[in-house]
Write an enzyme that holds these catalytic residues in place. Structure first.
Site, PDB file in Angstrom:
ATOM      1  N   LYS A 205       0.834  -1.213   0.000  1.00 14.39           N
ATOM      2  CA  LYS A 205       0.000   0.000   0.000  1.00 14.39           C
ATOM      3  C   LYS A 205       0.868   1.263   0.000  1.00 14.39           C
ATOM      4  O   LYS A 205       0.614   2.189  -0.771  1.00 14.39           O
ATOM      5  CB  LYS A 205      -0.914   0.002   1.230  1.00 14.39           C
ATOM      6  CG  LYS A 205      -1.863  -1.171   1.324  1.00 14.39           C
ATOM      7  CD  LYS A 205      -2.828  -1.010   2.479  1.00 14.39           C
ATOM      8  CE  LYS A 205      -2.132  -0.973   3.842  1.00 14.39           C
ATOM      9  NZ  LYS A 205      -1.389  -2.210   4.153  1.00 14.39           N
ATOM     10  N   ARG A 280      -8.981   0.610  10.214  1.00 17.82           N
ATOM     11  CA  ARG A 280      -8.506  -0.767  10.357  1.00 17.82           C
ATOM     12  C   ARG A 280      -9.537  -1.665  11.013  1.00 17.82           C
ATOM     13  O   ARG A 280      -9.217  -2.803  11.381  1.00 17.82           O
ATOM     14  CB  ARG A 280      -7.209  -0.782  11.167  1.00 17.82           C
ATOM     15  CG  ARG A 280      -6.056  -0.080  10.452  1.00 17.82           C
ATOM     16  CD  ARG A 280      -4.765  -0.200  11.225  1.00 17.82           C
ATOM     17  NE  ARG A 280      -3.658   0.395  10.502  1.00 17.82           N
ATOM     18  CZ  ARG A 280      -2.395   0.427  10.950  1.00 17.82           C
ATOM     19  NH1 ARG A 280      -2.114  -0.105  12.134  1.00 17.82           N
ATOM     20  NH2 ARG A 280      -1.447   0.994  10.231  1.00 17.82           N
ATOM     21  N   ARG A 319      12.755  -9.554   5.615  1.00 12.84           N
ATOM     22  CA  ARG A 319      13.237  -8.179   5.657  1.00 12.84           C
ATOM     23  C   ARG A 319      14.381  -8.036   6.665  1.00 12.84           C
ATOM     24  O   ARG A 319      14.342  -8.609   7.756  1.00 12.84           O
ATOM     25  CB  ARG A 319      12.085  -7.237   6.017  1.00 12.84           C
ATOM     26  CG  ARG A 319      12.413  -5.769   5.866  1.00 12.84           C
ATOM     27  CD  ARG A 319      11.170  -4.939   5.638  1.00 12.84           C
ATOM     28  NE  ARG A 319      10.163  -5.131   6.685  1.00 12.84           N
ATOM     29  CZ  ARG A 319       8.947  -4.593   6.632  1.00 12.84           C
ATOM     30  NH1 ARG A 319       8.600  -3.879   5.585  1.00 12.84           N
ATOM     31  NH2 ARG A 319       8.086  -4.798   7.617  1.00 12.84           N
ATOM     32  N   ARG A 353      13.872  -7.391  12.484  1.00 15.56           N
ATOM     33  CA  ARG A 353      13.174  -6.695  13.559  1.00 15.56           C
ATOM     34  C   ARG A 353      12.254  -7.661  14.299  1.00 15.56           C
ATOM     35  O   ARG A 353      11.717  -8.611  13.711  1.00 15.56           O
ATOM     36  CB  ARG A 353      12.328  -5.551  12.996  1.00 15.56           C
ATOM     37  CG  ARG A 353      13.091  -4.462  12.293  1.00 15.56           C
ATOM     38  CD  ARG A 353      12.147  -3.303  11.958  1.00 15.56           C
ATOM     39  NE  ARG A 353      10.909  -3.788  11.349  1.00 15.56           N
ATOM     40  CZ  ARG A 353       9.828  -3.027  11.164  1.00 15.56           C
ATOM     41  NH1 ARG A 353       9.839  -1.770  11.545  1.00 15.56           N
ATOM     42  NH2 ARG A 353       8.738  -3.526  10.592  1.00 15.56           N
ATOM     43  N   ARG A 364      -0.327 -10.409  13.147  1.00 14.56           N
ATOM     44  CA  ARG A 364      -0.785  -9.279  12.335  1.00 14.56           C
ATOM     45  C   ARG A 364      -1.738  -9.748  11.237  1.00 14.56           C
ATOM     46  O   ARG A 364      -2.710  -9.068  10.917  1.00 14.56           O
ATOM     47  CB  ARG A 364       0.415  -8.544  11.731  1.00 14.56           C
ATOM     48  CG  ARG A 364       1.264  -7.810  12.765  1.00 14.56           C
ATOM     49  CD  ARG A 364       2.492  -7.182  12.125  1.00 14.56           C
ATOM     50  NE  ARG A 364       2.127  -6.117  11.203  1.00 14.56           N
ATOM     51  CZ  ARG A 364       3.004  -5.511  10.395  1.00 14.56           C
ATOM     52  NH1 ARG A 364       4.290  -5.900  10.411  1.00 14.56           N
ATOM     53  NH2 ARG A 364       2.615  -4.555   9.596  1.00 14.56           N
TER      54      ARG A 364
END
Length: 413
Positions: A205, A280, A319, A353, A364
């Site tokens: 997004k 959300r 990541r 992370r 999530r």
């Protein structure tokens, strides 16, 4: 000799007239390609930017080749017509300089003609000798001027032909069925573009918002950016939000909506925005609708990005972030560093992370499916949901997003 002087000045004027016409035609072609509906829209956007005033009458004169505008006016107009592309402005800077040079030549030639015409009628006295050297030098200067003018005219005519062909192509597009007009142009011509971006975490997004904002000429409004701005500026709402974050509490909707309302009241959101990060949940969708309905500015469409769960996990878990500078981000599959575990930019150590771990990624995803999905269903029931795949190259996803939005608005009209 009088006729020779007159022809050279006329050639210089003709060269400038052709160059000015080409300059105006090319600006007009740029205006057509931009998809902007009126000169008034450009004037309003320039007024909001607060850099250079662009009145509708001046825009009309520039686009119809009635006069050469100032360099600042030209660059500001090009900025609004091309979506703030520095390369385009540099091209137009050089084009303006060339046309200005021809304008100066035309004025100088006109002044020279006036002097010569005044001097020509006075015949020499019968006994006065005529300077052969001065005559020859004048003839040589005139011949050189004619040659330069001829070369300039040929170049200007060639440019004018190219511009006219481009204008003809643009006219053919405008006279074609709506589907033949590029999706971005159709969308950018709309008076209202209030778009909400939704999708799973790491569905693209934020990346797409930057590209779509440029194509649609509306700002990217990110809830995360709004939080940071209010906190850094120490606003009353920012201080309340910081207190919630420090205590690891959810920021209440009334605080979020207060900051959001202030942001969308700024001049750059006059035509709309791309809202990223809110709502959300179903309750937040209700709250956002109430807020925007009270302003008579409802959400036009929700653009939803769909990607499978395993792709979300792959994107997040792979990541790697630089520890000294977390703006340096890599990915073990999509953008690996040259040396394993070492940042290419500063040499710092790369790490996964905590927020990108398998456990948190799964949580999530579950949160998205149980809360955000309800909000998306709500927008679908009201006919305001457009869904695209979040898989593919950035360019492919942008093109798909523009097509989906164009199709949605064509159906809803």
């Amino acid at each position: 000799m009088e006729r020779t002087v007159r022809m050279s000045s006329e050639d210089a004027v003709e060269a400038y007239d052709l160059a000015l016409a080409a300059f105006g035609d090319e600006l007009h072609a740029l205006y057509v390609e931009s998809g902007i509906r009126s000169y008034g829209a450009v004037e309003a956007a320039a007024r909001s930017a607060g850099r250079v005033s662009l009145s509708t009458s001046s825009i009309s004169e520039a686009l119809h080749g009635k006069r050469l505008p100032s360099l600042d006016f030209t660059l500001e107009l090009v900025r609004h017509l091309t979506g703030d592309q520095p390369d385009a402005r540099e091209v137009w800077r050089e084009r303006w300089k060339m046309t200005r040079h021809l304008q100066r030549r035309a004025k100088a030639a006109a002044r020279l003609r006036k002097v010569e015409v005044v001097q020509q009628p006075v015949p020499p006295a019968p006994n006065e000798g005529r300077s052969t050297q001065a005559h020859d030098e004048a003839a040589q200067i005139i011949a050189q001027a004619k040659e330069v003018a001829r070369s300039v005219i040929e170049g200007a005519r060639e440019q004018a032909d190219q511009i006219l062909r481009a204008v003809d192509d643009a006219r053919r597009v405008l006279n074609s069925p709506t589907s033949a007009i590029p999706a971005a142009a159709r969308l950018a011509s709309r008076e209202s573009l209030r778009i909400v971006l939704m999708g799973p975490p790491s569905s693209g997004k934020g990346t797409q918002a930057a590209f779509l904002a440029r194509q649609l000429q509306v700002p990217h409004v990110s809830i995360g950016d709004i939080y940071r701005k209010n906190i850094s500026e120490g606003t009353a709402l920012g201080l309340e939000a910081k207190e919630c974050l420090d205590e690891e509490r959810m920021i209440p909707d009334e605080i979020v909506l207060g900051m959001l309302m202030h942001r969308i009241s700024e001049p750059d959101t006059l035509r709309g925005f791309l809202l990223d990060g809110y709502p959300r949940s179903l309750e937040q969708a209700f709250s956002l609708d109430r807020l925007l309905d009270s302003r008579s500015e409802p959400v036009d469409v929700v653009l939803a990005f769909e990607i499978p769960q395993d792709e979300v996990v792959k994107r997040l878990v792979g990541r790697r972030v630089c520890l000294p500078d977390n703006s340096h981000v890599f990915h073990v599959d999509y953008a690996p560093p040259k040396r394993f575990g070492v940042c290419d930019l500063c040499g710092g150590s790369l790490a996964l992370r905590d927020a990108d771990s398998h456990a948190i990624t799964e949580a999530r995803w579950h949160l998205f499916e149980t809360t955000c999905r309800q909000a998306m269903d709500f927008y679908a029931q009201s006919g305001r949901l457009a869904t695209i795949s979040g898989l593919g190259t950035i360019q492919e996803i942008t093109a798909n997003a523009l097509s989906a939005l164009a199709d949605h608005f064509a159906i809803s009209r």
